[in-house]
Scaffold this motif. Structure first.
Motif, PDB file in Angstrom:
ATOM      1  N   UNK A 161      44.261  40.548  48.247  1.00 48.89           N
ATOM      2  CA  UNK A 161      44.913  39.973  47.100  1.00 48.89           C
ATOM      3  C   UNK A 161      44.244  40.365  45.607  1.00 48.89           C
ATOM      4  N   UNK A 162      42.874  40.658  45.882  1.00 52.56           N
ATOM      5  CA  UNK A 162      42.293  41.412  44.759  1.00 52.56           C
ATOM      6  C   UNK A 162      42.982  42.662  44.227  1.00 52.56           C
ATOM      7  N   UNK A 163      43.261  43.489  45.538  1.00 57.35           N
ATOM      8  CA  UNK A 163      43.741  44.791  45.496  1.00 57.35           C
ATOM      9  C   UNK A 163      45.262  44.744  45.396  1.00 57.35           C
ATOM     10  N   UNK A 164      45.827  43.598  45.375  1.00 52.24           N
ATOM     11  CA  UNK A 164      47.026  43.377  45.471  1.00 52.24           C
ATOM     12  C   UNK A 164      47.779  44.039  46.508  1.00 52.24           C
ATOM     13  N   UNK A 165      47.131  44.599  47.340  1.00 52.64           N
ATOM     14  CA  UNK A 165      47.577  45.195  48.819  1.00 52.64           C
ATOM     15  C   UNK A 165      48.647  44.073  49.369  1.00 52.64           C
ATOM     16  N   UNK A 179      50.987  42.665  48.464  1.00 52.43           N
ATOM     17  CA  UNK A 179      52.188  42.999  48.213  1.00 52.43           C
ATOM     18  C   UNK A 179      53.045  44.370  48.948  1.00 52.43           C
ATOM     19  N   UNK A 182      42.326  40.523  38.555  1.00 51.95           N
ATOM     20  CA  UNK A 182      43.297  41.638  38.264  1.00 51.95           C
ATOM     21  C   UNK A 182      44.776  41.188  38.707  1.00 51.95           C
ATOM     22  N   UNK A 183      45.605  41.972  37.995  1.00 49.20           N
ATOM     23  CA  UNK A 183      47.064  41.385  38.387  1.00 49.20           C
ATOM     24  C   UNK A 183      47.757  42.750  38.980  1.00 49.20           C
ATOM     25  N   UNK A 184      46.966  43.673  38.941  1.00 52.60           N
ATOM     26  CA  UNK A 184      47.407  45.138  39.192  1.00 52.60           C
ATOM     27  C   UNK A 184      46.911  45.614  40.529  1.00 52.60           C
ATOM     28  N   UNK A 185      47.521  46.440  41.227  1.00 55.13           N
ATOM     29  CA  UNK A 185      47.045  47.406  42.389  1.00 55.13           C
ATOM     30  C   UNK A 185      45.983  48.363  41.866  1.00 55.13           C
ATOM     31  N   UNK A 186      44.987  48.801  42.935  1.00 56.13           N
ATOM     32  CA  UNK A 186      44.391  49.799  42.582  1.00 56.13           C
ATOM     33  C   UNK A 186      45.353  51.461  42.258  1.00 56.13           C
ATOM     34  N   UNK A 201      39.653  51.660  42.240  1.00 51.91           N
ATOM     35  CA  UNK A 201      39.777  50.392  41.440  1.00 51.91           C
ATOM     36  C   UNK A 201      39.363  50.538  40.204  1.00 51.91           C
ATOM     37  N   UNK A 246      43.126  46.358  40.166  1.00 48.45           N
ATOM     38  CA  UNK A 246      42.532  46.032  41.428  1.00 48.45           C
ATOM     39  C   UNK A 246      40.853  45.957  41.239  1.00 48.45           C
TER      40      UNK A 246
END
Lengths: 100, 565
Positions: free
Chosen positions: A89-93, A95, B465-469, B428, B447
């Motif tokens: 979730x933190x890395x948004x992986x 998604x 974070x709302x974003x991807x690394x 990140x 991230x």
């Protein structure tokens, strides 16, 4: 860390056990390459027995995703635990993988 | 220089090995020699005793047989002569035959008492001698009224027993002789005289000499009268009893005594010979072992050692290069504090402790007019490749941050990092742009772990974070966040090397401990806060090796009070 590959006719399943840290990522390089070579089929990574994934482990997930995406296939993460889910979730992986 | 040192090291090794092996061989062989000498001495003594015991039996038997043969032959003459008393010629023939039948007998004779030989009146002796020339003589002595003055004769004659005489020397040109006497009885069982044989002693003792030369063992023989028939040689006679090993036996039927004596030095000689032999074997073994070891060192160990040395050298080279890379990495990030001594309104401090010699973490900050650009990041993977990715990120941040809005800069950095990223490395990254004039902070969290904000004694994590690394998806968009910093606010940025620092019980330092460390007391300065968190981590994981890079960036917006003071 252990990875077992089940190469089925229509799909591939990789059962991962243990902690996927930097050391494991280095040791599992040949298995990862084998999985990359099977990327013409959809891949399921069975995470039910996977305790922990470090960033090196995430990188392997991304490599497998990239290889599958190149052949129009998707990667599914199966049964990720709470810790791993938090990382995803933190890395948004979360998604870019299918989570089941 | 390096090659010369190398050769010296090899020579030293060979010398040390040689000395060591020689010492071991010497010690081992000395111990074995001492033990061996002891065992061989004991064994030799036992063997010698057995030998003497066996030999004395054999020698006694030989002596006995020789004596019995003479006794038998003499007794035979005494038995047969009764039948031939009337014919002197027959007696003569009998004597001649008896002489022929015995080796080394000087002569055989019959002494008749007065008038007992038909046709004579006095004592009378018939004899057959071997002459010096080898011919046989025979004849008759008529002695008249008296027996020859010979004690043996008289004693034996008076007793009427057969017996052996003492040693005599009739000056016959050969050695001493001894005689065997046998009483002679007539047809009516009355004693009529005596038969005797004279035997050269050397006939009895010839084997003694031969035995002595063969075995170094001395034989002495005594007759029943205690006379020495065979004498020990002078050397043996002079030795004290403790230097001799002796064995004694008596020949029953004649009461002779045989004594075997061996000089103890025989044992020493044998032991000496054995030890010399063993020394030679040891020397041979030493040479063979040395050769084997030498060849092993030459053809097996040396290449191995050289290989190890080569690996060591290569390792040293790599370590040196890693050290240089580490230095370069440290030089890449700003590391002089305070960075902007002319600015009283901002206090910045940071640290980067890589887990390996080079890490994948980074931080950066720079001022452009009143805008402070800063970032902190964590590349997946450490080592040289991680650090290259880190360097690329750092470069991209520097080159894009000021050129466009922060979200666009993030997009640009991401696109660049995605290109040719075979290994799917990602970073990140938390990047911010702070307007020092207004306190307006714009940031993009790609991230990364949420930073902590300390405001008026209250500490909180910023929104996650709302974003991807960066480096994962080249079409990724980055949503920026906004925040207004107030004077006195501290922003604390960190990487997961801090929250994931393990202790011996495998417990992570964790966000809670970090939160406590940061919020414990208002920090004097940005540098103090970093020092405090570092101490807290050190306390937590003092016994374990650092497993991940530890990177922090602390930024404090000074209020007017601080500026004035």
């Amino acid at each position: 860390m252990e990875i077992k590959i089940q190469n089925n006719p229509e799909s591939v399943t990789a059962v991962m056990t243990g902690s996927f840290d930097t050391l494991a990522a280095e040791r599992m390089e040949s298995v990862v390459q084998e999985l990359e070579s099977l990327s013409s089929k959809p891949l399921t990574i069975d995470c039910n027995s996977l305790d922990y994934v470090a960033s090196s482990g995430l990188r392997v997930f991304l490599r497998l995703r990239k290889a599958c995406a190149a052949q129009g296939q998707q990667v599914t993460l199966l049964g990720v635990n709470e810790n791993i889910m938090e990382v995803l979730k933190v890395t948004h992986f979360d998604k870019i993988f299918i989570l089941k | 220089m390096r090659i010369i040192r190398q050769k010296k090291a090899d020579g030293g090794l060979q010398f040390r090995m040689t000395v060591f092996i020689t010492a071991v061989v010497l010690v081992v062989s000395s111990v074995v020699m001492v033990v061996l000498a002891h065992i061989v001495t004991e064994d030799c003594e036992r063997i010698l005793q057995e030998r003497l015991s066996d030999d004395i039996t054999a020698i006694s038997r030989i002596m006995e047989q020789r004596l019995l043969r003479i006794e038998g032959s003499t007794n035979m003459v005494a038995a047969l002569v009764k039948e031939s008393l009337s014919c002197k010629e027959d007696i003569d023939t009998l004597l001649q035959r008896s002489l022929e039948s015995m080796d080394n007998v000087y002569g055989v004779a019959i002494v008749f008492e007065k008038g007992r030989l038909p046709g004579t009146e006095g004592y009378c002796e018939l004899y057959a001698w071997n002459s010096n020339a080898g011919t046989r003589l025979s004849g008759v002595y008529i002695n008249g009224d008296e027996l020859e003055d010979d004690e043996d004769w008289i004693e034996s004659y008076v007793n009427g027993n057969s017996s052996w005489s003492e040693i005599k020397n009739y000056d016959l040109g050969r050695e001493d002789i001894i005689c065997y006497y046998c009483p002679l009885y007539g047809p009516e069982c009355t004693r009529i005289g005596m038969v005797y044989s004279a035997v050269f002693l050397d006939y009895l003792t010839s084997f003694v000499t031969e035995y002595k030369t063969r075995t170094d063992i001395d034989i002495s023989i005594y007759n029943s009268a205690g006379e020495m028939i065979v004498a020990p040689d002078e050397y043996i006679r002079e030795l004290s009893p403790e230097n001799l090993v002796t064995m004694e036996n008596t020949i029953d039927n004649i009461g002779w005594k045989v004594i075997l004596s061996a000089d103890r030095k025989i044992i020493d000689k044998v032991v000496g010979r054995t030890l010399v032999g063993m020394s030679l074997i040891f020397a041979l073994m030493f040479i063979v072992v040395s050769l084997v070891i030498g060849l092993t060192v030459r053809y097996v160990a040396k290449p191995y050692i050289e290989e190890q040395q080569r690996i060591q050298r290569e390792k040293a080279v790599i370590e040196n290069e890693m050290r240089l890379a580490s230095k370069a990495q440290h030089e890449l990030v700003p590391h002089i504090f305070p960075p902007f001594p002319e600015r009283q309104d901002i206090d910045i401090s940071a640290c980067l402790h890589p887990a390996r010699s080079v890490g994948g973490d980074l931080y950066d900050y720079f001022l452009s007019n009143d805008l402070l650009y800063f970032c902190i990041g964590d590349v997946s993977g450490k080592g040289l490749q991680g650090s290259l990715f880190m360097a690329a990120t750092h470069y991209l941040f520097r080159s894009t941050a000021t050129a466009m809005p922060l979200a666009d800069a993030a997009r640009q950095i991401n696109i660049s990092l995605c290109a040719d990223n075979e290994q799917c490395r990602f970073v990140t990254l938390w990047l911010g742009c702070l307007d020092l004039g207004t306190g307006e902070l714009e940031y993009v969290n790609a991230g990364h772990d949420s930073p902590l904000l300390v405001r008026g004694g209250k500490t909180e994590f910023l929104q996650i974070s709302e974003n991807m690394p960066m480096g994962v998806l080249d079409q990724a968009e980055f949503v920026p966040g906004k925040l207004k910093l107030l004077p006195g606010d501290t922003l604390f940025l960190y990487t997961d090397g801090i929250t994931e620092a393990m202790n011996a019980r495998n417990e992570e330092f964790g966000k809670d401990r970090l939160f406590e460390a940061v919020s414990a007391l208002p920090a004097e300065s940005a540098g103090d806060l970093i020092e405090r968190v570092l101490n807290s981590i050190r306390q937590h994981s003092s016994e374990t090796e650092q497993s991940d890079d530890i990177t922090m960036l602390s930024l404090r917006l000074n209020d007017n009070k601080t500026i004035n003071s």
